[in-house]
Design an enzyme around this catalytic site. Structure first.
Site, PDB file in Angstrom:
ATOM      1  N   PRO A 207       0.853  -1.195   0.000  1.00  0.00           N
ATOM      2  CA  PRO A 207       0.000   0.000   0.000  1.00  0.00           C
ATOM      3  C   PRO A 207       0.886   1.241   0.000  1.00  0.00           C
ATOM      4  O   PRO A 207       1.982   1.223   0.581  1.00  0.00           O
ATOM      5  CB  PRO A 207      -0.811  -0.133   1.289  1.00  0.00           C
ATOM      6  CG  PRO A 207      -0.055  -1.075   2.145  1.00  0.00           C
ATOM      7  CD  PRO A 207       0.718  -1.975   1.232  1.00  0.00           C
ATOM      8  N   HIS A 208       0.420   2.276  -0.677  1.00  0.00           N
ATOM      9  CA  HIS A 208       1.230   3.478  -0.778  1.00  0.00           C
ATOM     10  C   HIS A 208       0.352   4.701  -0.993  1.00  0.00           C
ATOM     11  O   HIS A 208      -0.772   4.590  -1.479  1.00  0.00           O
ATOM     12  CB  HIS A 208       2.249   3.355  -1.909  1.00  0.00           C
ATOM     13  CG  HIS A 208       1.651   2.956  -3.221  1.00  0.00           C
ATOM     14  ND1 HIS A 208       1.315   1.645  -3.513  1.00  0.00           N
ATOM     15  CD2 HIS A 208       1.297   3.677  -4.300  1.00  0.00           C
ATOM     16  CE1 HIS A 208       0.798   1.593  -4.727  1.00  0.00           C
ATOM     17  NE2 HIS A 208       0.770   2.808  -5.224  1.00  0.00           N
ATOM     18  N   CYS A 209       0.896   5.858  -0.629  1.00  0.00           N
ATOM     19  CA  CYS A 209       0.163   7.103  -0.804  1.00  0.00           C
ATOM     20  C   CYS A 209       1.079   8.289  -0.618  1.00  0.00           C
ATOM     21  O   CYS A 209       2.189   8.163  -0.114  1.00  0.00           O
ATOM     22  CB  CYS A 209      -1.000   7.197   0.184  1.00  0.00           C
ATOM     23  SG  CYS A 209      -0.456   7.407   1.896  1.00  0.00           S
TER      24      CYS A 209
END
Length: 145
Positions: free
Chosen positions: A66-68
Site C-alpha cells: 500500500p502506498h500514498c
C-alpha cells in the site's frame, strides 16, 4: 535504498495488525506517526486505504505494498510488517503475509514511485522474500531493505 527510509522503529515482526486491509494500513501508519514522520495517523492512513479500495496492492509472493502521498507525512518513509495473520490485499497468490507501507509527502514529487520501483525489483528475488520471512530482528529487516 536510502538507509533512513526505513528504521527499526518502522518494522513490526510477526505482528497481529488485525484482519482487514484498513486495520493493517492504520497500524502501519501508526508506526510512521510514532517514529515522528507523520503528524496524524488518520490523515496518513486515509489516502492509502482509499487507494487500496480502487485497486489492491497485493503482488506475487504474498506481499502487499500500500502506498500514498499525504500532507501528514514529513519525509519519504517505508514501514514494514510481517503479519502473524495474513490479510487479503487482492494479491495474485493469496493473502499478504508481508506488507510494506510507502508513505510520501504530498509535495514529494516522485519519491514514493522511486521507492516502489526499487522495492518491486527486490521483491522478485526469492532469496529476498525468504530473508524477510526468516529475519529474527528489526535490524535484520532494515539491513535487508
Amino acid at each position: 535504498m536510502a538507509s533512513d527510509i526505513i528504521r527499526t522503529d518502522l518494522v513490526a515482526l510477526d505482528a497481529d495488525l488485525g484482519t482487514s486491509v484498513e486495520s493493517v494500513i492504520t497500524q502501519l501508519a501508526t508506526l510512521v506517526h510514532d517514529a515522528g514522520r507523520a503528524s496524524n495517523v488518520e490523515e496518513l492512513a486515509r489516502p492509502a486505504i482509499e487507494r487500496e479500495a480502487q485497486a489492491g496492492t497485493g503482488v506475487p509472493g504474498k506481499v502487499a505494498i500500500p502506498h500514498c502521498r499525504s500532507a501528514a507525512v514529513s519525509e519519504p518513509t517505508l514501514a514494514f510488517a510481517r503479519l502473524s495473520q495474513a490479510v487479503d490485499f487482492a494479491g495474485p497468490d493469496g493473502d499478504a503475509e508481508l506488507v510494506f507501507l510507502i508513505a510520501a509527502p504530498e509535495g514529494g514529487g516522485k519519491a514514493h514511485l522511486k521507492i516502489l520501483s526499487k522495492l518491486a525489483r527486490a521483491l522478485v528475488r526469492q532469496d529476498f522474500l525468504d530473508a524477510l520471512r526468516t529475519a529474527s530482528s528489526e535490524e535484520e529487516i532494515v539491513a535487508l531493505v
